[in-house]
Structures are given as C-alpha cells and as structure tokens.
Design an enzyme around this catalytic site. Structure first.
Site, PDB file in Angstrom:
ATOM      1  N   ASN A 181      -9.084   1.937  -6.942  1.00 59.01           N
ATOM      2  CA  ASN A 181      -8.485   1.035  -5.964  1.00 59.01           C
ATOM      3  C   ASN A 181      -8.183   1.799  -4.673  1.00 59.01           C
ATOM      4  OD1 ASN A 181      -5.699  -0.566  -4.968  1.00 59.01           O
ATOM      5  ND2 ASN A 181      -7.323  -1.870  -5.749  1.00 59.01           N
ATOM      6  N   GLY A 196      -3.056   0.169  -6.119  1.00 56.99           N
ATOM      7  CA  GLY A 196      -3.323   1.317  -5.281  1.00 56.99           C
ATOM      8  C   GLY A 196      -3.319   0.957  -3.806  1.00 56.99           C
ATOM      9  N   ARG A 254      -5.625  -0.096  -1.766  1.00 56.01           N
ATOM     10  CA  ARG A 254      -6.213  -1.385  -1.363  1.00 56.01           C
ATOM     11  C   ARG A 254      -5.283  -2.534  -1.702  1.00 56.01           C
ATOM     12  NH1 ARG A 254      -9.551  -5.823  -2.365  1.00 56.01           N
ATOM     13  NH2 ARG A 254     -11.094  -6.162  -0.717  1.00 56.01           N
ATOM     14  N   CYS A 255      -4.693  -2.511  -2.889  1.00 63.39           N
ATOM     15  CA  CYS A 255      -3.771  -3.581  -3.292  1.00 63.39           C
ATOM     16  C   CYS A 255      -2.598  -3.707  -2.320  1.00 63.39           C
ATOM     17  CB  CYS A 255      -3.216  -3.311  -4.692  1.00 63.39           C
ATOM     18  SG  CYS A 255      -4.347  -3.661  -6.038  1.00 63.39           S
ATOM     19  N   MET A 256      -2.133  -2.569  -1.791  1.00 63.14           N
ATOM     20  CA  MET A 256      -0.921  -2.566  -0.979  1.00 63.14           C
ATOM     21  C   MET A 256      -1.193  -2.824   0.505  1.00 63.14           C
ATOM     22  SD  MET A 256       1.362   0.508  -2.646  1.00 63.14           S
ATOM     23  CE  MET A 256       0.196   1.794  -2.176  1.00 63.14           C
TER      24      MET A 256
END
Length: 407
Positions: free
Chosen positions: A351, A394, A396-398
């Site tokens: 991620n 990770g 990208r998620c955040m």
C-alpha cells in the site's frame, strides 16, 4: 477558477487531503474497536508523530497537504455548510426531539474547531453541556456516545476518490463509516476552495439510499489514459462499479473501467492492499492473491447510456498493459519468504503512495518488500508505521489526492 483533477496513480502529486489522528482514535478501546472496524487500539500520540512524518515527506516533495479537520472547520464557518451538515447527522429520528435539541445546543456552544473535533471524534453523554428531560437520554450511561467517533476518517482515500476531472463521493459499505461521506460532501459543496472549483461530481452526492451500490476509494485506481481499475471487494460491489462507470462514461472522463475480483478477506480489504501502481510499467503486488487469474471484466459505454460488461480472457495484467499501451508490466512481489511476505502484506507493504513516477512513500518496517522495490529502480521514501500500520492502512490509504498530473 481552480481546476482539480487526478489524471493517474503515478503522475506528480500536487495536492492531497489527509487526517491526523486525534480524538476519535483515543475513543478506541478493546471492547469497541471491532465495531469501529479496527483490529487493535493504537497509541495515539505515537500515531500522531508518525503521521507528522508522513506529512513532512509529502511537503518535502512538493505536495500541498490539506488537513481534513481544518477543511471541516472552515466548512462549518459557512452558515449554509453548517446547517447542511447538522440536518444530515442530527435528526429527531436518530435522537428523539429532546436529545436532538440537547446535542445541537452543545455543538452550537462550541467554537468551530471544537465542533469539528467532536463531529469526528464523537461526544459522550458526560460531555453534553445541558441535561434535558429526554427519555432517550435517560436510557444512556454517562460514557455512552451521543455522537459516535469516526476513527476511519484517518483513511481519507476511501470516502471520496478523484478520477480524472471529477470526484465520487462514496456510499460506504459499513455503517461505522457512512457519516464520513456527509463531511466530504459538505466540504466539496461549501468550502471556499471547492465551491468555486471546476470539477464533476460523478456519484454519491444525493440524499438517497444507495442500497447495495457501495464503493470505497481503496478499490479505485486511476490507471491513466482514460482507464480506471476497480476491485470487487467486501466493500465495493458490482452495483457500485456499474453506477460509477455509467457516470464516468456519461461525463466523457473515462473510456474504460476494468473490474477485478478480490477475495472477501480482511487482509485484502481493498485492491490497494495487494496492488498499487509505482511507475509507468511497474506495480507492487502480493502473490498470495493471484489477481492475474481472478475473474476480470472490461466495462465500456453501450447504446443509450448503458454500460456493457464483458469478461476478459487475457487476464488482468495483459488487460492493464493494453490499457497503458505498453508491451508488458513489471510486477514487484511482496518481499521475503512466504511467511515474511504474508506479514509484510498485512502491514501494508504493497500500500505505497506514488508521489511521482518511480518515487513512492511506504512504511519502513516492510524491509523485504522495500529491498525488492529499490532493486527494481523505485525510489522509496520511508516513514515510521509501528502504530499507524496497526490501523491496517498505509500511505495510499491515508491520502486522498485531489490534484495530480496524468501520464
């Protein structure tokens, strides 16, 4: 007029929305974390410092960082934005009339920053300024929430996702996350930065029940060149994909949507937990989920505004290479032996967030995967993630990119 657009996964990232851990994560306990969609409780102070390092990595590389809390408070400063949010979160059907007035009175007595703090972080009975003669209130304990915390706001990627010249305001699959979309809808509608900006709203901005047509941004990859890749996951449904695809085609912003089936497992909740784009021909992927043999479809515009879906025979990787107009893809697997790879995938090794072609941000703890990426010529900027990573998300998620170059 400001023009916002996300033209790819890997072009130069210019503006992004993130959310620093605060009150909502302090509300997580062993008894409620599962209901709030977390596997564990986090050390909030440590997670906050790690998030600060993430923000610094973004700013050091020329990315403008917008904080969700600040955007929400500034939206509440507009009378119409504040009224719009309150109408959609604090109805008498949710609270009963007496407690509704009580909660609204408490919120309206706060300054705007504190109001945003509690809209995201929640409010308990003990934090109400007044105590009314409410049947609903009399049934609650002092520690019960009258406003539920929304700790998953940390993962700004999911609630809204920008695709070429517009945004999807995603109907979320889990009740614990559905209020997040109210906040983003209000921000994009009323905040001065977005109110006069030039962009399309594809999907999710109506006061209706979207039923089974759910979608989350972690499953949506803007591949570039008019194509979009979307994972069919436990949170993103085929109905959601078809409705979003129809809006994309109608607007002319995309010419093809590729859908791939994911296992309905917690470890690969979204597509970007097992597969991310790092440079033009190169992806990070987790071999424990064989996406190339997973069912895969191409969706394209049909007659009279219809969406036509056709099962592909070539497999995902060849389908993506064709969409990118390249001969083949370089696939960088999660590092280590089978046990280490499973551990690192769980800790979001795949991620990563590309901030320009071939330059990504990832957690420093995933040493085996980072070595493979670097050996493939990827420049990896590492950030700490001992506590942030326990939230199962990770870099990208955040992050929610709102301005990024195409390819």
């Amino acid at each position: 007029m400001t023009q916002l657009s996300v033209g790819s996964e890997i072009g130069q990232l210019r503006q992004v929305i993130v959310h620093r851990p605060e009150l909502a994560l302090r509300r997580l306990t062993p008894s409620n974390c599962e209901d709030l969609l977390f596997d564990d409780v986090l050390r909030v102070e440590s997670a906050g410092k790690e998030h600060d390092a993430f923000q610094k990595a973004l700013r050091d590389n020329g990315v403008e960082v917008l904080l969700l809390h600040t955007l929400l408070a500034e939206t509440l400063a507009t009378p119409e934005g504040k009224e719009w949010i309150m109408e959609r979160q604090f109805s008498p059907w949710r609270y009963g009339q007496a407690l509704q007035r009580e909660v609204l009175t408490s919120l309206n007595d706060m300054d705007l920053d504190d109001m945003a703090f509690h809209l995201i972080g929640g409010m308990t009975v003990s934090e109400l300024d007044h105590k009314s003669h409410s049947l609903t209130l009399d049934t609650l304990k002092e520690t019960d929430f009258v406003i539920d915390p929304i700790p998953n706001h940390l993962f700004t990627r999911d609630t809204s996702c920008w695709i070429y010249g517009g945004v999807s305001l995603n109907p979320m699959a889990k009740v614990a996350r559905q209020r997040e979309t109210v906040h983003l809808r209000a921000i994009y509608r009323f905040h001065p930065k977005f109110r006069n900006a030039d962009f399309i709203t594809y999907y999710g901005d109506e006061d209706i029940n979207y039923d089974h047509a759910t979608i989350e941004g972690g499953d949506v990859l803007v591949i570039g060149k008019g194509s979009v890749l979307i994972g069919l996951s436990e949170r993103t449904s085929p109905q959601g994909i078809e409705n979003l695809a129809q809006a994309l085609f109608k607007s002319g912003q995309a010419k093809k949507v590729i859908a791939v089936m994911l296992p309905k497992d917690r470890s690969c909740m979204h597509l970007d937990t097992v597969f991310t784009h790092m440079t033009h021909d190169c992806f990070s992927y987790y071999p424990g989920v064989n996406l190339d043999t997973s069912p895969c479809w191409e969706l394209r515009p049909g007659d009279e505004g219809r969406v036509v879906a056709e099962r592909t025979k070539a497999g995902l990787f060849k389908t993506l290479a064709k969409a990118l107009d390249i001969d083949s893809l370089r696939m960088i697997p999660t590092g280590g032996d089978v046990f280490e790879a499973e551990r690192e995938q769980w800790n979001d090794a795949n991620n990563v967030l590309a901030i320009s072609p071939g330059k990504v941000i990832g957690y420093e703890r995933n040493v085996h995967t980072l070595k493979k990426m670097e050996a493939a010529g990827i420049d990896v900027i590492t950030i700490p993630g001992e506590d942030l990573g326990r939230g199962r998300g990770g870099a990208r998620c955040m992050s929610c990119p709102i301005l990024r170059d195409g390819i």
